[in-house]
Design an enzyme around this catalytic site. Structure first.
Site, short mmCIF file in Angstrom:
data_model
loop_
_atom_site.label_atom_id
_atom_site.label_comp_id
_atom_site.label_asym_id
_atom_site.label_seq_id
_atom_site.Cartn_x
_atom_site.Cartn_y
_atom_site.Cartn_z
N ASN A 271 5.79 3.59 0.87
CA ASN A 271 5.19 2.37 0.35
C ASN A 271 5.45 1.24 1.34
O ASN A 271 6.52 1.16 1.93
CB ASN A 271 5.77 1.99 -1.02
CG ASN A 271 5.16 0.71 -1.55
OD1 ASN A 271 5.66 -0.38 -1.30
ND2 ASN A 271 4.04 0.84 -2.26
N HIS A 272 4.44 0.37 1.52
CA HIS A 272 4.53 -0.67 2.54
C HIS A 272 4.57 -2.07 1.93
O HIS A 272 3.94 -3.00 2.45
CB HIS A 272 3.35 -0.56 3.51
CG HIS A 272 3.62 -1.12 4.87
ND1 HIS A 272 3.79 -2.47 5.10
CD2 HIS A 272 3.75 -0.52 6.07
CE1 HIS A 272 3.99 -2.68 6.39
NE2 HIS A 272 3.99 -1.50 7.00
N SER A 273 5.32 -2.25 0.86
CA SER A 273 5.49 -3.59 0.31
C SER A 273 6.34 -4.44 1.25
O SER A 273 7.30 -3.96 1.86
CB SER A 273 6.16 -3.53 -1.06
OG SER A 273 5.31 -2.97 -2.02
N GLU B 298 0.80 -1.22 0.00
CA GLU B 298 0.00 0.00 0.00
C GLU B 298 0.84 1.29 0.00
O GLU B 298 1.94 1.33 0.53
CB GLU B 298 -0.89 0.03 1.25
CG GLU B 298 -1.96 -1.04 1.26
CD GLU B 298 -2.82 -0.97 2.51
OE1 GLU B 298 -3.74 -1.80 2.63
OE2 GLU B 298 -2.59 -0.10 3.38
#
Length: 344
Positions: free
Chosen positions: A164-166, A49
């Site tokens: 970004n939270h990958s 996200e």
């Protein structure tokens, strides 16, 4: 809501402007789901996200002395606010993708208007995200550019901060990140209390041998949920870091697959999280396809951004967005397959 596949390597979803697939040598190295609805489940762990309106934690879910007021934010992490609140930008539907030319390259563009009062934050803002995908020197490349503008007239300033939270796993068939070699550019981290809120001090992380020295993640340890510092506090931070040079933050290498990942950014810090909180049960898609469960340490998140609780007065220049200014940042991922040392 359908995903958009860019070249053969990447898929993105309008929900959260999120990264769904990041393929290297036929392996998808990001944790995710095959359809958009599954990203809305409570256990989805922010997979891929865009995090906003602020990244990481805000102490006591409160920001004071903004527009001469105190604003109470959504509490979704004990007494604190995490990753933008109960329904942060990662759960919002962005406009896009639009195919555009950005800095002379083909890119895709997502945008989101966050209204005044969204999760308690003041002011209407517009978030813009550009993804530029490609390949060079045998590497798969993903560039991310973020921009936020205070577009509403409700107030003169607000607080923002994106990342970004990958989660990455360079051995996609393995249940955990065990065996992954990690090299950090810095060994300095924000000291925090038991809730993950900074105390104000910065010190060497005891589990990191030294900056530039690789170490290996095991099945259970070492464990990280720490904000590592690239730029130590000074009188002033840049609100828009995009004109700064990209700096390497973290390098990952998995001997089982010979896959590499480097994360670069213009940001002053990054959160390294080894995913102890991942707890995704077995799920089914709309057509009955079974999605295997994902447990603790299934992936490692590297979140370039501003300091944790950057809204505190001594760090506020990192995140205080005033009318007429822009908040901005850039990230870059480089990934490839080859033996250790195969690409400089």
């Amino acid at each position: 809501m359908s995903s958009t596949k860019i070249k053969p390597m990447f898929k993105f979803l309008p929900q959260g402007a999120l990264i769904q697939d990041f393929e290297v040598a036929g392996c998808n190295i990001v944790l995710g789901f095959p359809e958009a609805a599954l990203y809305q489940t409570p256990s989805s762990s922010y997979f891929g996200e865009t995090i906003g309106r602020t990244n990481n934690r805000i102490a006591n879910a409160s920001i004071a002395d903004v527009n001469g007021k105190t604003y109470q934010l959504a509490r979704n992490d004990g007494h604190h606010s995490l990753h933008g609140g109960s329904e942060g930008w990662g759960k919002k539907h962005f406009k896009g993708p639009l195919f555009v030319t950005r800095h002379g390259h083909e890119s895709i563009h997502f945008s989101l208007v966050s209204p005044n009062g969204d999760e308690g934050y003041p002011g209407t803002v517009e978030c813009r995200v550009w993804y530029t995908c490609g390949a060079e020197n045998g590497q798969t490349i993903l560039d991310i550019e973020y921009e936020v503008e205070l577009t509403g007239d409700e107030c003169g300033e607000t607080i923002v901060g994106l990342t970004n939270h990958s989660y990455f796993n360079l051995d996609p068939n393995a249940p955990t990140i065990a065996g992954t070699q990690v090299t950090l550019t810095t060994d300095q981290r924000l000291d925090t209390d038991a809730d993950g809120i900074p105390t104000g001090d910065i010190s060497k992380h005891p589990a990191v041998p030294s900056s530039g020295i690789p170490f290996t993640l095991g099945k259970d340890s070492p464990s990280f949920d720490d904000c590592f510092v690239m730029d130590k506090p000074s009188q002033s931070f840049l609100l828009d870091t995009r004109l700064q040079s990209l700096r390497k933050l973290v390098s990952l290498y998995q001997p089982n697959t010979d896959l590499h990942l480097e994360v670069l950014s213009t940001e002053p810090a990054f959160q390294l999280y080894t995913g102890e909180g991942i707890n995704v049960p077995a799920l089914s898609t709309a057509d009955g396809q079974l999605v295997s469960p994902k447990g603790p340490r299934a992936g490692v998140a590297i979140e370039p951004g501003r300091y944790v609780d950057a809204q505190r007065k001594e760090w506020r220049s990192q995140c205080l967005l005033e009318k007429g200014r822009l908040w901005g940042a850039r990230h870059k991922y480089r990934a490839w397959k080859g033996p250790l040392g195969s690409v400089d």
